[in-house]
Motif scaffolding. Structure first.
Motif, PDB file in Angstrom:
ATOM      1  N   UNK A  21       0.820  -1.208   0.000  1.00  0.00           N
ATOM      2  CA  UNK A  21       0.000   0.000   0.000  1.00  0.00           C
ATOM      3  C   UNK A  21       0.856   1.260   0.000  1.00  0.00           C
ATOM      4  N   UNK A  22       1.912   1.261   0.821  1.00  0.00           N
ATOM      5  CA  UNK A  22       2.793   2.429   0.858  1.00  0.00           C
ATOM      6  C   UNK A  22       3.513   2.623  -0.474  1.00  0.00           C
ATOM      7  N   UNK A  23       3.989   1.538  -1.063  1.00  0.00           N
ATOM      8  CA  UNK A  23       4.668   1.627  -2.359  1.00  0.00           C
ATOM      9  C   UNK A  23       3.715   2.122  -3.431  1.00  0.00           C
ATOM     10  N   UNK A  24       2.499   1.630  -3.411  1.00  0.00           N
ATOM     11  CA  UNK A  24       1.510   2.071  -4.400  1.00  0.00           C
ATOM     12  C   UNK A  24       1.265   3.572  -4.303  1.00  0.00           C
ATOM     13  N   UNK A  25       1.180   4.110  -3.084  1.00  0.00           N
ATOM     14  CA  UNK A  25       0.967   5.549  -2.918  1.00  0.00           C
ATOM     15  C   UNK A  25       2.135   6.342  -3.496  1.00  0.00           C
ATOM     16  N   UNK A  26       3.341   5.864  -3.284  1.00  0.00           N
ATOM     17  CA  UNK A  26       4.510   6.570  -3.828  1.00  0.00           C
ATOM     18  C   UNK A  26       4.492   6.542  -5.354  1.00  0.00           C
ATOM     19  N   UNK A  27       4.185   5.382  -5.924  1.00  0.00           N
ATOM     20  CA  UNK A  27       4.153   5.273  -7.386  1.00  0.00           C
ATOM     21  C   UNK A  27       3.027   6.128  -7.958  1.00  0.00           C
ATOM     22  N   UNK A  28       1.863   6.064  -7.330  1.00  0.00           N
ATOM     23  CA  UNK A  28       0.721   6.815  -7.832  1.00  0.00           C
ATOM     24  C   UNK A  28       0.964   8.322  -7.778  1.00  0.00           C
ATOM     25  N   UNK A  29       1.724   8.766  -6.784  1.00  0.00           N
ATOM     26  CA  UNK A  29       1.954  10.198  -6.600  1.00  0.00           C
ATOM     27  C   UNK A  29       3.037  10.750  -7.531  1.00  0.00           C
ATOM     28  N   UNK A  30       4.042   9.942  -7.858  1.00  0.00           N
ATOM     29  CA  UNK A  30       5.202  10.487  -8.563  1.00  0.00           C
ATOM     30  C   UNK A  30       5.456   9.874  -9.943  1.00  0.00           C
TER      31      UNK A  30
END
Length: 630
Positions: free
Chosen positions: A531-540
């Motif tokens: 979930x944390x990795x997905x947020x980083x990818x989705x944001x940047x």
């Protein structure tokens, strides 16, 4: 001088709640027996000064004020459909229903301009919209002017609409949670102080706050009726349980997620341990009467409108669009009283159960949407998909329904409700991402029971809630609710000591002492990392031009896998706590004993032993000669 009356009895000292803490909840820590206790996680620390002498009647108003403040602050941000014409969103849908119910005859509510947010919830939602529209019209009639108010976004109207959600929740959902939480605490022997901690954790559930007070809906009204029904079942009042659950069904059809569990439990208490025919008949009659009472204003109003010469705006295309009415129409005289009644009932059913929309509309973390990413399901006919989804849903809810009907015990109800709701969410037809609130609710109320605040229970309930609100992030992002999403979800994680704010549940001395399995720890941490990795990818990281929904699809696949694990865990816990495994093992042991006894009887000698002499087996002729020689 000593008195001649009864001897003086010293007043008993009240027990210190800190000394009678329910150790199974693990709300306090101590390095050794001699050291003082300390709060187990941040939410306990907020309540720590009140653990000894503060009255719960002082704590409860403060709790309600605090949780209400977070709800109101969430409402200060965006909402569904803000400045997105021509259809806007769910906010406009709710406002539009207040518009049509306050201006149109009741016979036209489910027929008026269906292309623009036609009413598609059961009658109790329509009555609720009528009441709120009447009150709002007293403040400013222009908010709900028929056809002229579409898309209105006045700041004062937003304040009123947000206030209606808060007030509706404080009249239904929050009282029901308080009552049910206290019943759970009383039944399971949890003291009031720990029960208050669990109450805050339940009321601060992030998904419910973000959907109803951010995205904008009235789900908590329906959930409040469900909780009231469960409270009545805990209090051995099945008749009132039926009334409240029928009210939930007549407010939002999503309450059907719980219907198999409620039906199986009520059937079990009527059949076991003895047959209660009177109770069964009373439940059936009260259920039918409740439906009739709620539908009565709609049907009687339609008859009155027909008497006045007012009819629904029904064209030939509308008749063909409603297959139920088109099937019955040739057998009904247009001048009879049955005509308006049949027309209203079939139209309500047609609007409430939109089978023509397809298996799913938006991307949702259930089985069908996950399969659709790999194999396109829209190529198959809708009737086939309906049958497949119905069969899969039946298989998913069958274990929980069978167990609760055979073992109708109150403490099994939350687990049964969670299992059946997860089964519906994963397998049923036309699931929305907001429907994840239904399986999350019975899991979250488990925090108020015995061991509900323990390490393992907090880990599972917290993980399910964090995963659930994470799957709704694409929806919340469209509504400009990213800031409330991060604040509310991370605050809840901090209060309960969950990742990503804390790893104490999975790493360290406390995790080792909890006895949680290593596989569970690795499973949860893997999903948190995803979930944390997905947020980083989705944001940047921008999505590829050929696949603009790639990040949303990944969210669906990960969420579906996690929800499937939640379903299996709830079902397995229900099986273990019901005692069905022990019953099976006892049955197997009895069968083995019978087999052993039967085998011994078959091996008995044909001739009985001689009295006073040792029995010897018979010898053949050769053996007799050898014995003679020797």
């Amino acid at each position: 001088m000593s008195s001649s009356g009864t001897p003086h009895k010293s007043r008993k000292k009240k027990k210190d709640p800190s000394q009678t803490m329910n150790t199974s909840n693990e709300v306090s820590l101590s390095e050794s027996k001699a050291s003082a206790q300390t709060p187990g996680f941040p939410l306990v620390a907020f309540f720590w000064p009140a653990r000894k002498s503060t009255s719960q009647w002082v704590i409860l108003p403060l709790v309600l004020i605090i949780v209400g403040l977070f709800r109101w602050c969430t409402g200060l941000w965006g909402y569904s459909g803000f400045q997105t014409p021509p259809m806007h969103g769910d906010y406009e849908a709710q406002r539009h229903w207040m518009e049509i119910t306050t201006h149109l005859p009741i016979c036209q509510w489910y027929f008026y301009d269906l292309q623009y947010w036609g009413l598609d919830y059961p009658p109790l939602t329509a009555y609720h919209s009528w009441l709120l529209g009447k009150i709002g019209s007293l403040i400013d009639p222009s908010w709900f002017a028929l056809d002229a108010s579409r898309g209105v976004e006045q700041p004062l109207l937003k304040v009123y609409m947000r206030a209606t959600v808060v007030v509706s929740e404080y009249f239904s959902y929050i009282p029901a949670i308080i009552i049910l939480n206290r019943k759970l605490a009383h039944i399971r022997g949890v003291n009031e102080w720990e029960s208050s901690i669990a109450l805050v954790a339940i009321l601060m559930q992030p998904a419910t706050i973000l959907v109803d007070h951010g995205h904008f809906q009235y789900n908590t009204v329906m959930l409040g009726f469900v909780l009231a029904s469960v409270s009545c079942m805990f209090s051995d009042h099945p008749i009132w349980a039926c009334v409240f659950f029928v009210s939930a069904l007549c407010y939002k059809q999503m309450a059907l997620y719980y219907a198999p569990a409620v039906f199986a439990y009520l059937l079990g208490v009527c059949l076991l341990p003895n047959l209660h025919l009177g109770r069964f008949i009373a439940i059936a009659l009260v259920t039918l009467a409740s439906f009739a009472l709620i539908f009565a204003p709609m049907l009687l109003g339609s008859l009155y409108d027909a008497h006045r010469g007012i009819s629904p705006p029904l064209s030939i295309t509308d008749r063909e669009a409603n297959p139920l009415f088109a099937t019955i129409l040739p057998y009904i005289d247009a001048q009879s009283l049955l005509y308006p009644l049949t027309l209203q009932l079939t139209q309500i059913v047609h609007r409430v159960f939109p089978f023509a929309r397809g298996l799913f509309e938006d991307k949702v973390a259930n089985i069908w949407c996950a399969i659709h990413t790999l194999h396109k399901l829209h190529e198959y006919p809708i009737p086939l998909l309906q049958r497949v989804s119905s069969f899969a849903t039946l298989i998913a809810i069958l274990p929980a329904g069978m167990i609760i009907s055979l073992f109708p015990r109150k403490e099994l109800l939350p687990w049964t409700l969670a299992s059946t709701a997860w089964g519906f969410f994963l397998c049923s037809f036309q699931v929305h991402e907001k429907s994840v609130l239904l399986p999350l609710l019975p899991m979250t109320i488990l925090l108020g029971g015995d061991g509900g605040l323990s390490v393992e229970m907090r880990a599972w309930v917290g993980w399910a809630n964090m995963l659930g609100v994470w799957t709704m992030f694409p929806l919340l992002k469209r509504d400009e609710l990213r800031v409330p999403y991060y604040v509310i979800s991370l605050l809840w994680a901090y209060l309960l000591g969950l990742p990503p704010t804390s790893l104490d549940l999975y790493i360290g001395k406390r995790a080792a002492r909890s006895g949680m399995r290593l596989s569970t720890q690795l499973l949860h941490l893997t999903f948190y990392a995803a979930m944390a990795t997905w947020h980083l990818i989705e944001a940047f990281v921008p999505t590829p031009k050929a696949k603009p929904d790639l990040w949303v699809v990944l969210n669906v696949i990960v969420g579906c896998a996690g929800f499937g694990i939640c379903y299996l865990w709830c079902t397995w816990q229900l099986i273990l706590r019901s005692g069905v495994m022990e019953e099976w093992f006892d049955f197997r042991a009895q069968m083995q004993e019978k087999e052993v006894k039967a085998g011994k009887e078959e091996k008995k000698p044909l001739l009985p032993p001689t009295k006073g002499k040792r029995a010897t087996p018979p010898r053949d002729a050769k053996g007799a000669k050898m014995a003679k020689k020797s």
